[in-house]
Design a protein around this motif. Structure first.
Motif, PDB file in Angstrom:
ATOM      1  N   ARG A  68      -8.928   6.912  -4.046  1.00  0.00           N
ATOM      2  CA  ARG A  68      -7.758   7.601  -4.589  1.00  0.00           C
ATOM      3  C   ARG A  68      -6.908   8.310  -3.548  1.00  0.00           C
ATOM      4  O   ARG A  68      -5.806   8.755  -3.857  1.00  0.00           O
ATOM      5  CB  ARG A  68      -8.195   8.634  -5.627  1.00  0.00           C
ATOM      6  N   CYS A 127      -1.616  -0.529  -4.273  1.00  0.00           N
ATOM      7  CA  CYS A 127      -1.480   0.497  -5.293  1.00  0.00           C
ATOM      8  C   CYS A 127      -0.321   0.120  -6.203  1.00  0.00           C
ATOM      9  O   CYS A 127       0.527  -0.698  -5.843  1.00  0.00           O
ATOM     10  CB  CYS A 127      -1.247   1.869  -4.663  1.00  0.00           C
ATOM     11  N   ASN A 149      -4.685   3.246  -7.484  1.00  0.00           N
ATOM     12  CA  ASN A 149      -5.050   2.570  -6.237  1.00  0.00           C
ATOM     13  C   ASN A 149      -6.140   1.538  -6.482  1.00  0.00           C
ATOM     14  O   ASN A 149      -7.055   1.771  -7.280  1.00  0.00           O
ATOM     15  CB  ASN A 149      -5.561   3.585  -5.205  1.00  0.00           C
ATOM     16  N   ASN A 163       0.820  -1.220   0.000  1.00  0.00           N
ATOM     17  CA  ASN A 163       0.000   0.000   0.000  1.00  0.00           C
ATOM     18  C   ASN A 163       0.850   1.264   0.000  1.00  0.00           C
ATOM     19  O   ASN A 163       0.319   2.367   0.129  1.00  0.00           O
ATOM     20  CB  ASN A 163      -0.948   0.021   1.193  1.00  0.00           C
ATOM     21  N   THR A 176      -1.598   4.557   0.696  1.00  0.00           N
ATOM     22  CA  THR A 176      -3.036   4.726   0.487  1.00  0.00           C
ATOM     23  C   THR A 176      -3.719   4.907   1.838  1.00  0.00           C
ATOM     24  O   THR A 176      -3.373   4.248   2.821  1.00  0.00           O
ATOM     25  CB  THR A 176      -3.637   3.515  -0.229  1.00  0.00           C
ATOM     26  N   LEU A 188       2.692   3.867  -2.064  1.00  0.00           N
ATOM     27  CA  LEU A 188       2.551   4.284  -3.458  1.00  0.00           C
ATOM     28  C   LEU A 188       3.880   4.702  -4.067  1.00  0.00           C
ATOM     29  O   LEU A 188       4.292   4.186  -5.111  1.00  0.00           O
ATOM     30  CB  LEU A 188       1.558   5.452  -3.543  1.00  0.00           C
TER      31      LEU A 188
END
Length: 248
Positions: free
Chosen positions: A209, A228, A205, A73, A222, A75
């Motif tokens: 978002r 993501c 994601n 998760n 996220t 990003l």
């Protein structure tokens, strides 16, 4: 101001991009359960320097790693550490290399071991959205055609486009004009012209978002904790369309 590159400068940027692409190939061989993100970082730095280049991210605004290594998760902007990868993880690796005064920049998200179908679909859709965007990279077109194509592909598949982080120009500086969102209406923004060099990098994601930055002031995750993905190529606009620079 968007800086258009000369043929001589583009030749150097192709070499910078080749260093990035070859580094991705090298790291892909080592991505497996048990390896740490710091070990990957060490491999990348040694490999980049072996080709007479310098890791673009090393020391950039105080960043400690040679690559960004973002897991699950996370990003973007994950700091390499002693965290070990596990079966079923995904890892987004963002690599920059400076060669003879110019940068190359590319990110890819890799599965670790056996990954579930939903996560593999996220990777597939994010990568395909990049290619959909690049199809719009041609002289005479508006920049936002790239942005719109990415959003128009990814969101109907049930995924979300991150708004806070965008693509960018690349050259003597790692980040140059223009900013390139990965969402929005078509036929807006600057007209694309030969010699422009762009890093297009959709960040998608699995859930909503929204993202936030951790206490380390770098790692972006996220908000809902869902997976993501991040895919990026540096391209040059040509008379005929575009050319990928971050390719071996």
């Amino acid at each position: 101001m968007i800086i258009r590159k000369s043929p001589q400068e583009l030749a150097i940027m192709r070499q910078a991009g080749k260093v990035v692409a070859l580094t991705h190939q090298e790291l892909k061989r080592h991505i497996e359960p048990g390896i740490t993100t710091k070990e990957l970082d060490n491999i990348a730095e040694k490999f980049i320097r072996s080709m007479d280049a310098f890791p673009s991210f090393k020391g950039y605004n105080g960043f400690r790693g040679s690559i960004c290594a973002s897991v699950n998760n996370e990003l973007v902007h994950g700091i390499p550490s002693n965290r070990s990868l596990s079966d079923g993880d995904i890892i987004s690796i963002d690599i920059g290399a400076k060669y003879n005064g110019f940068h190359g920049d590319s990110a890819w998200t890799y599965p670790v071991g056996t990954v579930d179908k939903e996560t593999l679909l996220l990777l597939e859709v994010t990568e395909t959205s990049l290619w959909k965007g690049l199809e719009q990279a041609k002289p005479g077109a508006r920049l936002s055609n790239i942005s719109h194509a990415i959003q128009a592909y990814a969101e109907p598949k049930g995924f979300s486009i991150v708004r806070e982080y965008v693509g960018h120009g690349v050259g003597r500086e790692l980040h140059e004009d223009p900013n390139i969102p990965h969402y929005g209406p078509p036929n807006k923004g600057p007209v694309l012209k030969p010699g422009m060099v762009l890093a297009v990098e959709p960040m998608v994601n699995a859930g909503k978002r929204f993202v936030r930055t951790l206490a380390d002031n770098w790692t972006v995750v996220t908000e809902d904790g869902k997976m993501c993905a991040h895919f990026e190529h540096t391209i040059a606009i040509t008379e005929e369309g575009y050319q990928i620079l971050t390719i071996a």
